[in-house]
Design a protein around this motif. Structure first.
Motif, PDB file in Angstrom:
ATOM      1  N   SER A  87      -1.213  -5.379 -10.225  1.00 32.62           N
ATOM      2  CA  SER A  87      -2.647  -5.621 -10.214  1.00 32.62           C
ATOM      3  C   SER A  87      -2.957  -7.029 -10.731  1.00 32.62           C
ATOM      4  O   SER A  87      -2.489  -8.017 -10.151  1.00 32.62           O
ATOM      5  CB  SER A  87      -3.338  -4.536 -11.037  1.00 32.62           C
TER       6      SER A  87
ATOM      7  N   PRO B 258      -7.807  -0.985   1.731  1.00 28.90           N
ATOM      8  CA  PRO B 258      -6.436  -1.154   1.251  1.00 28.90           C
ATOM      9  C   PRO B 258      -5.701  -2.355   1.835  1.00 28.90           C
ATOM     10  O   PRO B 258      -4.791  -2.888   1.191  1.00 28.90           O
ATOM     11  CB  PRO B 258      -5.759   0.157   1.666  1.00 28.90           C
TER      12      PRO B 258
ATOM     13  N   ASP C 127      -5.089   2.320  -1.351  1.00 29.59           N
ATOM     14  CA  ASP C 127      -5.547   1.582  -2.534  1.00 29.59           C
ATOM     15  C   ASP C 127      -6.908   0.975  -2.227  1.00 29.59           C
ATOM     16  O   ASP C 127      -7.043  -0.220  -1.966  1.00 29.59           O
ATOM     17  CB  ASP C 127      -4.525   0.501  -2.894  1.00 29.59           C
TER      18      ASP C 127
ATOM     19  N   ALA D 262       0.429  -3.995  -5.825  1.00 31.91           N
ATOM     20  CA  ALA D 262      -1.000  -3.649  -5.767  1.00 31.91           C
ATOM     21  C   ALA D 262      -1.863  -4.786  -6.286  1.00 31.91           C
ATOM     22  O   ALA D 262      -2.670  -4.628  -7.201  1.00 31.91           O
ATOM     23  CB  ALA D 262      -1.257  -2.360  -6.547  1.00 31.91           C
TER      24      ALA D 262
ATOM     25  N   GLU E 126      -2.145   4.993  -3.972  1.00 28.88           N
ATOM     26  CA  GLU E 126      -3.365   4.382  -4.478  1.00 28.88           C
ATOM     27  C   GLU E 126      -2.970   3.270  -5.452  1.00 28.88           C
ATOM     28  O   GLU E 126      -1.853   2.759  -5.389  1.00 28.88           O
ATOM     29  CB  GLU E 126      -4.264   5.466  -5.084  1.00 28.88           C
ATOM     30  N   HIS E 127      -3.864   2.882  -6.338  1.00 30.46           N
ATOM     31  CA  HIS E 127      -3.637   1.642  -7.073  1.00 30.46           C
ATOM     32  C   HIS E 127      -2.432   1.703  -8.016  1.00 30.46           C
ATOM     33  O   HIS E 127      -1.771   0.686  -8.235  1.00 30.46           O
ATOM     34  CB  HIS E 127      -4.891   1.257  -7.869  1.00 30.46           C
TER      35      HIS E 127
ATOM     36  N   THR F 115      -4.772  -5.729  -0.225  1.00 26.05           N
ATOM     37  CA  THR F 115      -3.632  -5.954  -1.108  1.00 26.05           C
ATOM     38  C   THR F 115      -2.373  -6.387  -0.358  1.00 26.05           C
ATOM     39  O   THR F 115      -1.345  -6.627  -0.994  1.00 26.05           O
ATOM     40  CB  THR F 115      -3.325  -4.700  -1.948  1.00 26.05           C
TER      41      THR F 115
ATOM     42  N   GLY G  86      -0.231   0.032  -1.592  1.00 32.96           N
ATOM     43  CA  GLY G  86      -0.525   1.409  -1.225  1.00 32.96           C
ATOM     44  C   GLY G  86      -1.539   1.445  -0.097  1.00 32.96           C
ATOM     45  O   GLY G  86      -2.554   0.741  -0.160  1.00 32.96           O
TER      46      GLY G  86
ATOM     47  N   LEU H 122       0.227   3.536  -7.470  1.00 33.04           N
ATOM     48  CA  LEU H 122       1.433   3.763  -6.654  1.00 33.04           C
ATOM     49  C   LEU H 122       2.222   4.988  -7.116  1.00 33.04           C
ATOM     50  O   LEU H 122       3.447   4.959  -7.225  1.00 33.04           O
ATOM     51  CB  LEU H 122       2.314   2.507  -6.695  1.00 33.04           C
TER      52      LEU H 122
ATOM     53  N   LEU I 207      -9.778  -0.304  -3.535  1.00 30.76           N
ATOM     54  CA  LEU I 207     -10.342  -0.846  -4.766  1.00 30.76           C
ATOM     55  C   LEU I 207     -11.832  -1.163  -4.621  1.00 30.76           C
ATOM     56  O   LEU I 207     -12.290  -1.547  -3.540  1.00 30.76           O
ATOM     57  CB  LEU I 207      -9.595  -2.126  -5.153  1.00 30.76           C
TER      58      LEU I 207
END
Length: 312
Positions: free
Chosen positions: A140, A226, A217, A177, A249-250, A229, A214, A252, A219
């Motif tokens: 992140s 997604p 993901d 991510a 998702e974020h 990313t 992901g 993982l 966000l």
């Protein structure tokens, strides 16, 4: 230590590890001493280094599923607690807060400058570390930090300039991510609260890299969903690979810790996939061994239920 298994990607057997924390590096320019954790196998020599940057709010104790996996299979993993950590609790009016993205990069460079000191502070580690093989990794916000070390340009929202803050001591990166480019793709929330995402330029990145994304993901920082990313893969240059985690998702599947509450897609299989593919990549990019990476590329070329691995 929790062990996850993924069919078809067995990989290297673990060895015992030791972790030392906190190792304190004086850092008067950041207003707080830099606290560092070093995890390493208790045996072996010429050990490569992973310089790992945590996500927003985390600290040097985070991401044990990844850190333990890498350290137990031959890597020295170095983590710091950055200024955005909840442990430090910077107030909203702290003058450092708008510059936390830059302080993170400075933290990493400080660690690189003091690798000898850190190595000597871990019992039994001195003389066993290869300082010429360093990979920057992060999740992140930490993925941006790792990216900057290999050439990502971030336009400073206060000065309007986009400096080259890369470090030639870092040979490759792993970005998990991680945010994509900014501009009109940012939501109003991101534009207001995360100004360091407004203008990111990936075109100067030429070092080898692995991007993990992901496909769920979604966000609240972007209008693109997604796919945002995957920008660190699609918009950068050089030898790059992209692991798409199906259903990820974020976090993982839960890479941020063994017992965490923020994971919204808890799945041991996804964690195992990320563990094993990132390890295979680390071994490949540092020249340790290429076998596991080739196996992963073959197994994940298409049709694997957990993910897909592609390269350019």
């Amino acid at each position: 230590m929790t062990t996850y298994r993924t069919a078809g990607l067995a990989g290297t057997a673990p060895t015992p590890t030791a972790a030392v924390k906190p190792l304190v590096l004086p850092a008067p320019q950041r207003g707080e001493d830099l606290h560092v954790r070093v995890s390493a196998p208790v045996t072996g020599s010429n050990l490569p280094i992973v310089l790992f940057a945590h996500g927003f709010g985390s600290d040097l104790d985070g991401y044990a599923p990844l850190v333990d996996h890498w350290a137990s299979r031959g890597f020295v993993v170095v983590q710091a607690t950055h200024l955005d950590s909840k442990q430090l609790g910077l107030t909203a009016d702290d003058p450092r807060k708008p510059h936390v993205w830059r302080h993170r990069v400075q933290d990493m460079k400080h660690i690189l400058d003091e690798l000898g000191t850190l190595e000597a502070s871990v019992p039994g580690l001195a003389g066993r570390v290869d300082h010429s093989r360093i990979v920057a990794a992060g999740h992140s916000f930490g993925g941006q930090t790792a990216g900057i070390l290999v050439g990502l340009r971030v336009r400073d929202p206060h000065t309007g300039t986009a400096e080259d803050l890369s470090d030639s001591r870092v040979m490759a990166s792993i970005q998990l991510a991680t945010a994509g480019k900014g501009g009109d793709e940012l939501t109003p929330f991101a534009h207001e609260n995360l100004p360091w995402l407004r203008d990111q330029d990936f075109s100067h990145i030429t070092a080898p890299g692995l991007v993990v994304a992901g496909d769920r993901d979604d966000l609240p920082l972007t209008t693109r969903g997604p796919a945002w990313t995957t920008d660190p893969y699609t918009l950068s240059h050089g030898s790059k690979s992209l692991l798409t985690v199906h259903g990820g998702e974020h976090f993982l599947g839960g890479i941020s810790g063994y017992q965490v509450t923020e994971t919204t897609d808890e799945n041991p299989g996804r964690v195992a996939l990320v563990q094993q593919v990132t390890l295979a990549y680390l071994r490949h990019v540092t020249g340790t061994d290429h076998t596991d990476w080739e196996k992963a590329r073959k197994a994940l070329a298409d049709g694997h239920p957990l993910g897909r691995l592609e390269s350019k």
